[in-house]
Design a protein around this motif. Sequence first.
Motif, PDB file in Angstrom:
ATOM      1  N   ASP A 205       0.822  -1.209   0.000  1.00 35.26           N
ATOM      2  CA  ASP A 205       0.000   0.000   0.000  1.00 35.26           C
ATOM      3  C   ASP A 205       0.861   1.267   0.000  1.00 35.26           C
ATOM      4  O   ASP A 205       0.457   2.301  -0.519  1.00 35.26           O
ATOM      5  CB  ASP A 205      -0.928  -0.011   1.211  1.00 35.26           C
ATOM      6  N   ILE A 206       2.081   1.171   0.590  1.00 32.44           N
ATOM      7  CA  ILE A 206       2.955   2.339   0.577  1.00 32.44           C
ATOM      8  C   ILE A 206       3.360   2.680  -0.858  1.00 32.44           C
ATOM      9  O   ILE A 206       3.275   3.833  -1.309  1.00 32.44           O
ATOM     10  CB  ILE A 206       4.202   2.089   1.447  1.00 32.44           C
ATOM     11  N   THR A 207       3.805   1.667  -1.593  1.00 35.22           N
ATOM     12  CA  THR A 207       4.209   1.884  -2.987  1.00 35.22           C
ATOM     13  C   THR A 207       3.032   2.358  -3.822  1.00 35.22           C
ATOM     14  O   THR A 207       3.167   3.254  -4.667  1.00 35.22           O
ATOM     15  CB  THR A 207       4.797   0.597  -3.574  1.00 35.22           C
ATOM     16  N   GLN A 208       1.854   1.770  -3.589  1.00 35.15           N
ATOM     17  CA  GLN A 208       0.669   2.177  -4.352  1.00 35.15           C
ATOM     18  C   GLN A 208       0.291   3.625  -4.067  1.00 35.15           C
ATOM     19  O   GLN A 208      -0.049   4.380  -4.980  1.00 35.15           O
ATOM     20  CB  GLN A 208      -0.493   1.239  -4.023  1.00 35.15           C
ATOM     21  N   THR A 209       0.386   4.013  -2.791  1.00 40.59           N
ATOM     22  CA  THR A 209       0.059   5.402  -2.446  1.00 40.59           C
ATOM     23  C   THR A 209       1.007   6.380  -3.129  1.00 40.59           C
ATOM     24  O   THR A 209       0.586   7.398  -3.702  1.00 40.59           O
ATOM     25  CB  THR A 209       0.125   5.587  -0.924  1.00 40.59           C
ATOM     26  N   VAL A 210       2.319   6.072  -3.079  1.00 38.17           N
ATOM     27  CA  VAL A 210       3.300   6.961  -3.698  1.00 38.17           C
ATOM     28  C   VAL A 210       3.099   7.014  -5.212  1.00 38.17           C
ATOM     29  O   VAL A 210       3.168   8.084  -5.829  1.00 38.17           O
ATOM     30  CB  VAL A 210       4.724   6.508  -3.346  1.00 38.17           C
ATOM     31  N   ARG A 211       2.811   5.876  -5.823  1.00 39.35           N
ATOM     32  CA  ARG A 211       2.615   5.865  -7.272  1.00 39.35           C
ATOM     33  C   ARG A 211       1.358   6.616  -7.673  1.00 39.35           C
ATOM     34  O   ARG A 211       1.335   7.297  -8.726  1.00 39.35           O
ATOM     35  CB  ARG A 211       2.554   4.421  -7.767  1.00 39.35           C
ATOM     36  N   ILE A 212       0.308   6.514  -6.881  1.00 41.09           N
ATOM     37  CA  ILE A 212      -0.919   7.256  -7.191  1.00 41.09           C
ATOM     38  C   ILE A 212      -0.664   8.761  -7.128  1.00 41.09           C
ATOM     39  O   ILE A 212      -1.080   9.524  -8.011  1.00 41.09           O
ATOM     40  CB  ILE A 212      -2.051   6.841  -6.230  1.00 41.09           C
ATOM     41  N   GLU A 213       0.046   9.183  -6.069  1.00 42.96           N
ATOM     42  CA  GLU A 213       0.354  10.607  -5.952  1.00 42.96           C
ATOM     43  C   GLU A 213       1.275  11.062  -7.084  1.00 42.96           C
ATOM     44  O   GLU A 213       1.129  12.165  -7.617  1.00 42.96           O
ATOM     45  CB  GLU A 213       1.013  10.890  -4.599  1.00 42.96           C
ATOM     46  N   ARG A 214       2.207  10.190  -7.442  1.00 36.02           N
ATOM     47  CA  ARG A 214       3.107  10.523  -8.540  1.00 36.02           C
ATOM     48  C   ARG A 214       2.342  10.617  -9.855  1.00 36.02           C
ATOM     49  O   ARG A 214       2.611  11.495 -10.701  1.00 36.02           O
ATOM     50  CB  ARG A 214       4.205   9.481  -8.634  1.00 36.02           C
TER      51      ARG A 214
END
Length: 520
Positions: A205-214
């Motif tokens: 979920d951390i990677t997904q959150t960062v990728r969504i924001e990116r």
Amino acid sequence: MPDIDSRRSDDRELTLRWSARVSLTPRILFVNVFALALLAGGFFYLDSYRSRIVDYRVAQSGRETRLIAEALGAAPTAERPALALRLARDTGVWVRLYTTNDAPALDTRALGLRNFGLADPDKQPWTLGAARFLDAMIDTVAGAPRAPLYRERRKALDWPDVRPALVMSRAHATVWRAPDRTPVITAASAMPGGGVVMTTVNARDITQTVRIERYRLAIILLVVSIVSILLSLFLARTIVRPLRRLARAAVRVRLGRAREVVVPRLPTRRDEIGMLARALSDMSLALRARIDAIEAFAADVTHEMKNPLASLRSAVEGLASIRDPALQEQLMAIVRDDVHRLDRLITDISEASRLDAQLSRVKFERVDIGAMIAALLAQRDARGVERGITLRFDRLDAEQLVTLGEGARLERVFENLIDNAISFSPDGGLIVIAAAGAEGDLLIRVEDEGPGVPEDAREQVFRRFQSLRPDGEAFGKHSGLGLAIARTVVEAHHGTISIENRADGTPGAAFVVQLPLAQA
């Protein structure tokens, strides 16, 4: 005209060294794209944002592992599997209990709860592969530390978290890197009564959150980039295109095609470009008028010099063939007159041709016109005025008649006007010079008792080589430049000169000079 200090080069003030040879269009684009590059720095800020989330999750995993260890230590041995499954399901972690250095005594995955698994990058869609490549590139640019690759260990002490947990009796956590570049967090805590509890979680979920924001930031950056580039091109078009048109027109003027060039005035523009266009257009018109004036002046000079030169040549040729002393003396007199005419003509032409340039460089000072005229009349009275003509100066003694100007040039103006009045005045006539201030201006009237100037010729007499001479005056005594020089000097001092009838209605001419009064 005030003194103007003009330097040859303004490079130190107006030139940017790094962009001296770069066109305006790429400059505008570079400035706006540079601002977008600063916005793109948000991608690297997201890396810091991810690090803070990971740190928070590590601390959270340590706390959860410690609580799970205390709960399992307090529970009876028979109830521990069920309790471990419930806690693992609630927290989303893989729970293992080591009582020896061998295989775990309790394993929630072996009990059937498979809430932990690593994704195979080769089986994921290309979009995730592109996202991983972008993650790796940003981590490399930002210099982010790279976590070690996660691998399973058979024995408890092979895990780097177990030994610190046993020795220091507190929870210890480590961050790993899964094959798909998602973080894996392991934590271990000593259990009361002996043993170590270890938890493992794949924090996708951390990677997904960062990728969504990116992704959101990339969309915003893309839209802003398109809008900024379009606005930059529009701005460059509105600035560069008219400047190029003006530059091409200026080049054509420089190449000697001033009569063919129409400099665009851009009347609809009210900005600096429009001001520049109108200034260049006015400058080209003034240049064209100056060229026409120079050509006309050259033609007039040629015409005026031909007459005395023709007369001089005829006299010189006659001297070679005539032996009569009386005729030779007569021809010599003609030669002397023609030489004097040429000398006077060349002197006046030289002064007229240099006058504009000299007046543009002169520094204006306060000049007392009343004192100047009084001194001129005193000098003429001392020398004696020809033909019994009287000169009178009318002014109020207490009135200040001061203007800003160049004294020698203004003195030449009034000398020319007085000479002109004397030449037209009858024998024993009266010439009146009156000076007074009126509504911020200085008015000087030079009135004579001559025949006056016809209304249709009052502008003509101010032209170069145009002269209306009194009857009986010998030909060639005047060059026809005196009044033209006077008008040039007066207009350079922001004044006017004109011809009127005498105020009392008697025959004669009145030359009126109007100059601005100097402020006290």
